[in-house]
Design a protein around this motif. Structure first.
Motif, PDB file in Angstrom:
ATOM      1  N   GLU A  72      10.011  13.669  14.326  1.00  0.00           N
ATOM      2  CA  GLU A  72      10.022  15.001  14.927  1.00  0.00           C
ATOM      3  C   GLU A  72      11.430  15.577  14.867  1.00  0.00           C
ATOM      4  O   GLU A  72      12.401  14.953  15.291  1.00  0.00           O
ATOM      5  N   SER A  73      11.559  16.772  14.330  1.00  0.00           N
ATOM      6  CA  SER A  73      12.871  17.346  14.039  1.00  0.00           C
ATOM      7  C   SER A  73      13.665  17.661  15.295  1.00  0.00           C
ATOM      8  O   SER A  73      13.143  18.213  16.267  1.00  0.00           O
TER       9      SER A  73
ATOM     10  N   GLY B  17      16.469  20.563  13.210  1.00  0.00           N
ATOM     11  CA  GLY B  17      16.460  20.657  11.758  1.00  0.00           C
ATOM     12  C   GLY B  17      17.469  19.771  11.082  1.00  0.00           C
ATOM     13  O   GLY B  17      17.593  19.768   9.841  1.00  0.00           O
ATOM     14  N   PHE B  18      18.206  18.984  11.861  1.00  0.00           N
ATOM     15  CA  PHE B  18      19.282  18.168  11.314  1.00  0.00           C
ATOM     16  C   PHE B  18      18.898  16.713  11.141  1.00  0.00           C
ATOM     17  O   PHE B  18      19.253  16.081  10.161  1.00  0.00           O
ATOM     18  N   VAL B  19      18.162  16.159  12.096  1.00  0.00           N
ATOM     19  CA  VAL B  19      17.778  14.750  12.036  1.00  0.00           C
ATOM     20  C   VAL B  19      16.494  14.561  12.831  1.00  0.00           C
ATOM     21  O   VAL B  19      16.136  15.399  13.674  1.00  0.00           O
ATOM     22  N   GLY B  20      15.790  13.469  12.556  1.00  0.00           N
ATOM     23  CA  GLY B  20      14.548  13.199  13.257  1.00  0.00           C
ATOM     24  C   GLY B  20      14.745  12.426  14.547  1.00  0.00           C
ATOM     25  O   GLY B  20      15.748  11.722  14.717  1.00  0.00           O
TER      26      GLY B  20
ATOM     27  N   ASP C 262      10.695  21.003   8.704  1.00  0.00           N
ATOM     28  CA  ASP C 262      11.545  21.720   9.646  1.00  0.00           C
ATOM     29  C   ASP C 262      13.027  21.506   9.389  1.00  0.00           C
ATOM     30  O   ASP C 262      13.867  21.907  10.204  1.00  0.00           O
ATOM     31  N   GLY C 263      13.362  20.858   8.281  1.00  0.00           N
ATOM     32  CA  GLY C 263      14.756  20.573   7.969  1.00  0.00           C
ATOM     33  C   GLY C 263      15.550  21.832   7.651  1.00  0.00           C
ATOM     34  O   GLY C 263      15.014  22.806   7.114  1.00  0.00           O
TER      35      GLY C 263
END
Length: 437
Positions: free
Chosen positions: A99-100, A103-106, A185-186
């Protein structure tokens, strides 16, 4: 140092306890999703193909170093298959595809210990294969990325410090880039960046980390050596080329026409780059060599990686030729500097990846890839994609280089990265592993 107990066995024991008792995984009934047998079969094959690239890289690098460092250099690639596989199961897949978070990391807890993966819904971009298969396919990319860096600091890095560094590199460089580029979502995905199979995520990240490593560790005490075994280099090239079909064609995430296009562009780009490398050498008065042919082929494979599923076959040839000439020139420039990038990882993988990213913005066409929304490239009269790719190149370069430099500093503070002069001159095979050819 030698008398201290390594914490790694205790960490592994804790993980086993967690996996066995604390997080019992009892998947619900499988088979509820529309899974394609053909796509699953191809992706199983592709996953195996990508994994064989890491032993191929071990031979490729191992044949280039001096005889006293062959085993240590090859082991640096092989150990990535063990370390990253464990990290991936624990929290790595979550960092890259969970799950983002902005938008940078999960979120590292999304698939912690592969929870919910066996019976999970397929990944949105791969709706016809099991989620677990998608996870295992992506794992193989995560394995080879840190292994690529090893050619830059070959013959002078302490093995235990190297292990710590690749763990940090995966968590803070590779996983965020994979999430930003390939997660719906990245940040880079939303920005419109195209990276079909890892030009940004794998090759640019490894290339910039390689440059940072070469600068940080400085020159070897004896930088002059002859390749230990050029047939190893040729064998490694063959394995890399073979595995790259899974790397690129597998990134279609199915067995349809797009996979065929990616396989074809991969074939032609690498062949064209190999020829361009030796012809360019010949134009400057050098003899065609086995080393040059192999390096050229790999540069072509690197350059076509971000573009493989977005360009036509004639344009793939252009990408291979352009990348080979530019990388060859950068290698020549590097030899006239004090930069000791032992096996020219930055000129070949880093520069090759950047050339591929930019040329994707030049040659991409929406007629090739029906799966994602693709803007036409510069040669088709549209500038948007070219500008997006160029901006992403700058952003990723800054992040990967300076991020890697910080991680090198942190690693060196915990465990010195550089072996002593005596250990280096004796060879890392003996000084680090007590083994020899």
């Amino acid at each position: 140092m030698a008398g201290k107990l390594s914490p790694i066995p205790f960490v592994l024991l804790i993980l086993v306890v967690i996996a066995t008792f604390i997080l019992p995984s009892v998947p619900s009934a499988m088979g509820a999703h529309e899974i394609s047998a053909a796509d699953t079969a191809w992706m199983l094959t592709s996953t195996a193909l990508v994994l064989i690239m890491t032993p191929g890289l071990a031979f490729f690098y191992g044949g280039m170093v001096s005889r006293k460092n062959v085993l240590s250099t090859m082991l640096q690639s092989f150990i990535c298959m063990a370390i990253v596989a464990v990290i991936w199961v624990v929290f790595g897949f979550s960092l890259a595809f969970g799950e983002s978070i902005g938008g940078f990391v999960g979120n590292p807890l999304t698939f912690f210990m592969m929870r919910g993966v066996i019976d999970g819904a397929p990944w949105p971009g791969a709706p016809t294969i099991p989620l677990l298969l998608f996870a295992m396919f992506q794992l193989k990319f995560a394995i080879i990325a840190p292994a690529l860096i090893t050619g830059a600091f070959a013959e002078r890095i302490r093995f235990t410090s190297y292990i710590l560094f690749i763990c940090l590199f995966f968590a803070f460089i590779y996983a965020p880039l994979a999430h930003a580029t390939w997660h719906p979502d990245g940040l880079l995905m939303r920005f419109g960046v195209l990276d079909f199979a890892g030009g940004t995520v794998v090759h640019m990240s490894a290339g910039w980390a390689a440059l940072a490593s070469a600068l940080f560790l400085k020159r070897r005490y004896d930088a002059n050596h002859n390749p230990a075994h050029i047939p190893y280099v040729m064998l490694g090239t063959g394995l890399l080329w073979f595995g790259w079909f899974g790397f690129n064609a597998g990134s279609a995430l199915g067995s349809g026409e797009l996979a065929v296009v990616a396989l074809a562009t991969t074939t032609t780009a690498s062949g064209a780059a190999a020829l361009a490398w030796i012809f360019f050498d010949a134009a400057r008065g050098k003899k065609p060599s086995a080393m040059g042919t192999c390096i050229g082929a790999v540069v072509g494979l690197v350059a076509i990686t971000p573009a493989a599923g977005f360009v036509t076959i004639p344009h793939s040839i252009a990408i291979g030729v352009i990348a080979a000439v530019i990388s060859n020139l950068v290698v020549e420039w590097r030899t006239r500097t004090t930069l000791d990038d032992t096996l020219d990882v930055f000129p070949c993988h880093g520069v090759g990846g950047m050339v591929g990213m930019v040329l994707t913005g030049v040659f991409a066409t929406n007629a090739i890839n029906p799966v994602v929304e693709v803007s036409n490239g510069l040669v088709y009269g549209e500038a948007k994609l070219f500008l997006v790719q160029s901006a992403a190149l700058v952003i990723v370069s800054i992040f990967a280089f300076f991020g890697s430099w910080i991680l090198l500093k942190i690693t060196d503070m915990i465990s010195p990265l550089r072996v002593t002069e005596q250990e280096e001159l004796a060879g890392l095979d003996i000084s680090q592993h007590d083994e020899s050819l």
